[in-house]
Design an enzyme around this catalytic site. Structure first.
Site, mmCIF file in Angstrom:
data_model
loop_
_atom_site.group_PDB
_atom_site.id
_atom_site.type_symbol
_atom_site.label_atom_id
_atom_site.label_comp_id
_atom_site.label_asym_id
_atom_site.label_seq_id
_atom_site.Cartn_x
_atom_site.Cartn_y
_atom_site.Cartn_z
ATOM 1 N N GLY A 180 1.156 -0.961 -0.327
ATOM 2 C CA GLY A 180 -0.029 0.553 0.107
ATOM 3 C C GLY A 180 1.314 1.440 -0.150
ATOM 4 O O GLY A 180 2.112 1.434 0.375
ATOM 5 N N GLN B 247 2.616 9.732 0.582
ATOM 6 C CA GLN B 247 4.270 8.936 0.903
ATOM 7 C C GLN B 247 4.939 9.379 0.323
ATOM 8 O O GLN B 247 6.363 9.972 0.298
ATOM 9 C CB GLN B 247 4.234 8.023 1.113
ATOM 10 N N HIS C 253 -4.542 1.297 7.366
ATOM 11 C CA HIS C 253 -3.324 1.473 7.519
ATOM 12 C C HIS C 253 -2.387 3.198 6.810
ATOM 13 O O HIS C 253 -2.531 4.797 7.035
ATOM 14 C CB HIS C 253 -2.093 0.644 7.473
ATOM 15 N N GLU C 254 -3.818 2.577 5.063
ATOM 16 C CA GLU C 254 -3.118 3.548 4.322
ATOM 17 C C GLU C 254 -3.688 5.264 4.142
ATOM 18 O O GLU C 254 -3.324 6.286 4.203
ATOM 19 C CB GLU C 254 -3.402 3.554 2.925
ATOM 20 N N HIS D 73 -2.403 7.421 7.127
ATOM 21 C CA HIS D 73 -1.032 8.627 6.480
ATOM 22 C C HIS D 73 -2.352 9.703 5.362
ATOM 23 O O HIS D 73 -1.784 11.148 6.227
ATOM 24 C CB HIS D 73 -0.809 8.153 5.345
ATOM 25 N N CYS E 49 5.844 -0.288 7.085
ATOM 26 C CA CYS E 49 5.217 1.099 6.700
ATOM 27 C C CYS E 49 6.846 0.827 5.491
ATOM 28 O O CYS E 49 8.120 1.524 6.318
ATOM 29 C CB CYS E 49 4.851 1.986 7.580
ATOM 30 N N LEU E 50 6.364 1.661 4.587
ATOM 31 C CA LEU E 50 7.715 2.090 3.557
ATOM 32 C C LEU E 50 8.426 3.613 4.148
ATOM 33 O O LEU E 50 9.678 4.176 3.751
ATOM 34 C CB LEU E 50 6.921 1.958 2.227
#
Length: 172
Positions: free
Chosen positions: A46, A51, A138-139, A142, A96-97
């Site tokens: 994701g 991000q 999660h996304e 963000h 997470c990225l």
């Protein structure tokens, strides 16, 4: 399409709130495609636009991102997603990225219902459970300036943020 730079903690852009998408055009499609390519290249499942430094309510998800046969992938693009309902409890290990070299167990809702727009602007509704529910939560976090580490107990949060900040400073 071009790969995008992924911002990492403690970059302040990750704490900003995003703006709704109001124009559904080829530029939006290019952005979503670049986000998918960046997510695949980075090994994630994701990615939220924030991000990549894009202050828009766009997320991409593909739970089959790691498939070697790219024909098996199932990319999803969610524009302006909002959680309408959440129920049940699920604990899963998240990474997470934007939070490199750290994973932790996070409490999330097991099932959620979201409202969003597709890439052409059409209103959609989706009930998601298990991994798709967790990934969406999660996304969507963000998009509101929230990282998964913000869901940890306060003491653990402080330790993790301190360690990640030191790691980022050492790499700079």
């Amino acid at each position: 399409m071009a790969l995008l730079e992924i911002h990492t903690f403690p970059d302040s852009i990750l704490r900003q709130k995003t703006d709704p998408v109001t124009i559904f055009d080829q530029e939006l499609e290019k952005t979503a495609q670049s986000m998918l390519e960046t997510m695949y290249f980075s090994g994630g499942i994701g990615l939220a636009a924030i991000q990549a430094g894009i202050l828009k309510k766009i997320i991409v998800i593909d739970l089959k991102s790691g498939e070697e046969d790219t024909r098996l992938r199932e990319p999803h693009v969610f524009i302006n997603p909002e959680i309408l309902e959440a129920s049940g409890k699920a604990v899963s290990e998240e990474g997470c990225l934007s939070v490199i070299e750290f994973r932790a167990e996070v409490n999330r809702a097991k099932t959620i219902t979201i409202e969003y727009q597709d890439i052409t602007g059409n209103a959609q509704k989706l009930e998601a459970e298990d991994m798709m529910s967790i990934c969406l939560q999660h996304e969507i976090d963000h998009l509101n300036g929230i990282l998964f580490i913000d869901h940890l107990p306060l003491l653990k949060q402080k330790m993790v943020k301190k360690r990640l900040t030191k790691l980022a400073n050492d790499e700079a």
